[in-house]
Scaffold this active site. Structure first.
Site, PDB file in Angstrom:
ATOM      1  N   VAL A   1     -75.590  47.169  54.797  1.00 44.22           N
ATOM      2  CA  VAL A   1     -75.981  47.734  53.606  1.00 44.22           C
ATOM      3  C   VAL A   1     -76.581  46.564  52.496  1.00 44.22           C
ATOM      4  CG1 VAL A   1     -74.668  48.839  51.410  1.00 44.22           C
ATOM      5  CG2 VAL A   1     -73.815  49.089  53.710  1.00 44.22           C
TER       6      VAL A   1
ATOM      7  N   GLY B   1     -71.601  43.044  44.989  1.00 45.00           N
ATOM      8  CA  GLY B   1     -71.804  44.024  46.021  1.00 45.00           C
ATOM      9  C   GLY B   1     -71.151  45.261  45.786  1.00 45.00           C
TER      10      GLY B   1
ATOM     11  N   THR C   1     -77.124  44.301  49.574  1.00 43.69           N
ATOM     12  CA  THR C   1     -76.142  43.979  48.595  1.00 43.69           C
ATOM     13  C   THR C   1     -77.081  42.581  47.885  1.00 43.69           C
ATOM     14  OG1 THR C   1     -74.632  42.710  49.655  1.00 43.69           O
ATOM     15  CG2 THR C   1     -74.073  44.850  49.304  1.00 43.69           C
TER      16      THR C   1
ATOM     17  N   TYR D   1     -66.525  36.550  62.573  1.00 45.90           N
ATOM     18  CA  TYR D   1     -66.753  37.746  61.630  1.00 45.90           C
ATOM     19  C   TYR D   1     -66.297  39.092  62.355  1.00 45.90           C
ATOM     20  CZ  TYR D   1     -68.547  41.203  58.283  1.00 45.90           C
ATOM     21  OH  TYR D   1     -68.849  42.298  57.240  1.00 45.90           O
TER      22      TYR D   1
ATOM     23  N   LYS E   1     -62.886  41.512  61.871  1.00 44.12           N
ATOM     24  CA  LYS E   1     -63.169  43.011  61.367  1.00 44.12           C
ATOM     25  C   LYS E   1     -62.646  44.178  62.326  1.00 44.12           C
ATOM     26  CE  LYS E   1     -65.355  42.381  57.527  1.00 44.12           C
ATOM     27  NZ  LYS E   1     -64.808  42.805  56.208  1.00 44.12           N
TER      28      LYS E   1
ATOM     29  N   ASP F   1     -56.822  35.432  44.489  1.00 42.30           N
ATOM     30  CA  ASP F   1     -57.576  35.045  45.604  1.00 42.30           C
ATOM     31  C   ASP F   1     -56.696  35.670  46.991  1.00 42.30           C
ATOM     32  OD1 ASP F   1     -58.186  33.677  47.937  1.00 42.30           O
ATOM     33  OD2 ASP F   1     -58.157  31.675  46.931  1.00 42.30           O
ATOM     34  N   VAL F   2     -57.371  36.436  47.671  1.00 45.90           N
ATOM     35  CA  VAL F   2     -56.787  36.947  49.006  1.00 45.90           C
ATOM     36  C   VAL F   2     -55.947  36.313  49.789  1.00 45.90           C
ATOM     37  CG1 VAL F   2     -58.037  39.256  48.280  1.00 45.90           C
ATOM     38  CG2 VAL F   2     -58.977  37.626  50.105  1.00 45.90           C
TER      39      VAL F   2
HETATM   40  P1  NAD Z   1     -70.175  39.996  48.761  1.00 45.32           P
HETATM   41  O1  NAD Z   1     -70.245  38.651  49.322  1.00 45.32           O
HETATM   42  O2  NAD Z   1     -70.923  40.467  47.665  1.00 45.32           O
HETATM   43  O3  NAD Z   1     -68.647  40.575  48.519  1.00 45.32           O
HETATM   44  C1  NAD Z   1     -67.546  40.055  48.955  1.00 45.32           C
HETATM   45  C2  NAD Z   1     -66.677  39.436  47.927  1.00 45.32           C
HETATM   46  O4  NAD Z   1     -65.420  38.902  48.282  1.00 45.32           O
HETATM   47  C3  NAD Z   1     -67.510  38.671  46.968  1.00 45.32           C
HETATM   48  O5  NAD Z   1     -67.460  38.751  45.597  1.00 45.32           O
HETATM   49  C4  NAD Z   1     -66.654  37.213  47.243  1.00 45.32           C
HETATM   50  O6  NAD Z   1     -66.500  36.596  45.906  1.00 45.32           O
HETATM   51  C5  NAD Z   1     -65.190  37.945  47.272  1.00 45.32           C
HETATM   52  N1  NAD Z   1     -64.313  37.302  48.171  1.00 45.32           N
HETATM   53  C6  NAD Z   1     -64.479  36.311  48.916  1.00 45.32           C
HETATM   54  N2  NAD Z   1     -63.393  35.546  49.559  1.00 45.32           N
HETATM   55  C7  NAD Z   1     -62.500  35.958  48.464  1.00 45.32           C
HETATM   56  C8  NAD Z   1     -61.136  35.531  48.282  1.00 45.32           C
HETATM   57  N3  NAD Z   1     -60.461  34.618  49.133  1.00 45.32           N
HETATM   58  N4  NAD Z   1     -60.303  36.224  47.102  1.00 45.32           N
HETATM   59  C9  NAD Z   1     -61.229  37.166  46.598  1.00 45.32           C
HETATM   60  N5  NAD Z   1     -62.330  37.372  46.650  1.00 45.32           N
HETATM   61  C10 NAD Z   1     -63.083  36.851  47.507  1.00 45.32           C
HETATM   62  O7  NAD Z   1     -70.629  41.052  50.005  1.00 45.32           O
HETATM   63  P2  NAD Z   1     -70.564  42.547  50.232  1.00 45.32           P
HETATM   64  O8  NAD Z   1     -71.681  42.833  51.235  1.00 45.32           O
HETATM   65  O9  NAD Z   1     -70.290  43.348  49.102  1.00 45.32           O
HETATM   66  O10 NAD Z   1     -69.018  42.728  51.043  1.00 45.32           O
HETATM   67  C11 NAD Z   1     -68.066  43.486  50.826  1.00 45.32           C
HETATM   68  C12 NAD Z   1     -67.255  43.832  51.981  1.00 45.32           C
HETATM   69  O11 NAD Z   1     -68.039  44.464  52.903  1.00 45.32           O
HETATM   70  C13 NAD Z   1     -66.677  42.424  52.954  1.00 45.32           C
HETATM   71  O12 NAD Z   1     -65.393  42.675  53.455  1.00 45.32           O
HETATM   72  C14 NAD Z   1     -68.112  42.667  54.035  1.00 45.32           C
HETATM   73  O13 NAD Z   1     -67.677  41.994  55.135  1.00 45.32           O
HETATM   74  C15 NAD Z   1     -68.083  44.055  54.283  1.00 45.32           C
HETATM   75  N6  NAD Z   1     -69.269  44.643  55.032  1.00 45.32           N
HETATM   76  C16 NAD Z   1     -70.381  44.512  54.448  1.00 45.32           C
HETATM   77  C17 NAD Z   1     -71.661  45.003  54.779  1.00 45.32           C
HETATM   78  C18 NAD Z   1     -72.779  44.790  54.306  1.00 45.32           C
HETATM   79  O14 NAD Z   1     -73.979  44.844  54.956  1.00 45.32           O
HETATM   80  N7  NAD Z   1     -73.207  44.504  53.076  1.00 45.32           N
HETATM   81  C19 NAD Z   1     -71.371  45.481  56.075  1.00 45.32           C
HETATM   82  C20 NAD Z   1     -70.332  45.517  56.732  1.00 45.32           C
HETATM   83  C21 NAD Z   1     -69.206  45.190  55.987  1.00 45.32           C
END
Ligand code: NAD
Length: 259
Positions: free
Chosen positions: A194, A22, A196, A161, A165, A68-69
């Site tokens: 967004v 994503g 993904t 969530y 945030k 791992d965060v």
């Molecule tokens: P996603 O699930 O593809 O990406 C999140 C990534 O974080 C994944 O690759 C996952 O493996 C990784 N992750 C989860 N736990 C982890 C850990 N403990 N250590 C390391 N990595 C870890 O989804 P995304 O949409 O790409 O989201 C990315 C960020 O954007 C997130 O913080 C999400 O909350 C935020 N966000 C996304 C959207 C959207 O609509 N896509 C909207 C608002 C905010």
């Protein structure tokens, strides 16, 4: 610096968490295209190896690192690996995040904790590690935390969530004020919806697709829609910006029906 060069990231070392999929994977590509050496972090390095390989294939510099965060020791080791490969990390994207939807009364202790551990502790551990190292090296740097419009507004079934945030928005201000004087800037991006890989099916079919009607511009975001805000905040272009959260949501937040 000429205005045409203000988004340049040459000579910078960027570390992105949650980089395997994503937005995180997209951020890595955007930063590499603008000249940064990229450290793509995921829980398993093999998951991000293709992101790093694509960058290298395109003539850029990148490595894949495991981290791992939710584990501060693991994050410290990821920064060690980054430093060994490219030097001090001076551009950070604390992107890793999870959503565990569910009504509040049905949310288990474990799901609540897992969300906070990833979205809140994880952003803090990543930013703190970056700042410690920048301070020790006496270097400036920039950190971008990924929040969400749900850090401002709420919808049913997203309490953990949304709370996590909202905390990221506040954390961004709290850290910015501590480190501003040392040249370390901390900002955030609050994306709207967004598309993904994880939500594509839901947002492009059936009920999910109807949610686009609540977005004033009439569509969901695409991954590349965040490139501008990201580069602004990490590059010289944002050198007078700290503690701010940029909303990138097609007007979703200000829409009358809210989020
Ligand atoms: P996603 O699930 O593809 O990406 C999140 C990534 O974080 C994944 O690759 C996952 O493996 C990784 N992750 C989860 N736990 C982890 C850990 N403990 N250590 C390391 N990595 C870890 O989804 P995304 O949409 O790409 O989201 C990315 C960020 O954007 C997130 O913080 C999400 O909350 C935020 N966000 C996304 C959207 C959207 O609509 N896509 C909207 C608002 C905010």
């Amino acid at each position: 610096m000429a205005a045409r060069d203000i988004l340049d990231m040459s000579g910078r070392v960027a570390l992105v968490t949650g980089a395997g999929t994503g937005l995180g994977a997209r951020f890595c590509m955007a930063l590499a295209e603008h000249g940064a050496a990229v450290v793509a972090v995921a829980r398993r390095a093999d998951k991000v190896e293709s992101v790093a390989a694509d960058i290298v294939k395109g003539g850029g510099r990148a490595i894949a690192v495991s981290g791992d965060v939710t584990d501060s020791g693991s994050i410290a080791r990821a920064f060690d690996a980054a430093e060994k490969a490219f030097g001090t990390v001076d551009a950070v994207v604390a992107n890793a995040g999870i959503a565990v939807p569910g009504r509040a009364v049905e949310t288990s202790d474990e799901d609540w904790r897992r969300t906070m551990a990833t979205n809140l502790d994880g952003v803090f551990y990543t930013a703190r590690e970056a700042a410690k190292r920048l301070l020790a090296a006496g270097k400036p740097g920039s950190i971008v935390n990924i929040a969400s419009i749900l850090g401002y507004g709420v919808s049913k079934g997203n309490a953990s969530y949304a709370v996590s945030k909202a905390a990221v928005v506040q954390m961004t201000q709290a850290l910015a004020i501590e480190w501003a004087f040392k040249g370390i800037r901390v900002n955030a991006i609050a994306p709207g919806y967004v598309i993904t890989d994880i939500n594509r099916d839901y947002l492009t079919e059936g009920r999910g697709r109807e949610m686009a009607r609540d977005i004033p511009v009439g569509r969901f975001g695409q991954e590349h829609d965040l490139d501008g805000a990201l580069l602004l905040l990490l590059s010289e272009a944002g050198s007078f910006m700290t503690g701010t959260t940029i909303t990138v949501d097609g007007g979703h937040r200000i829409g009358l029906r809210g989020v």
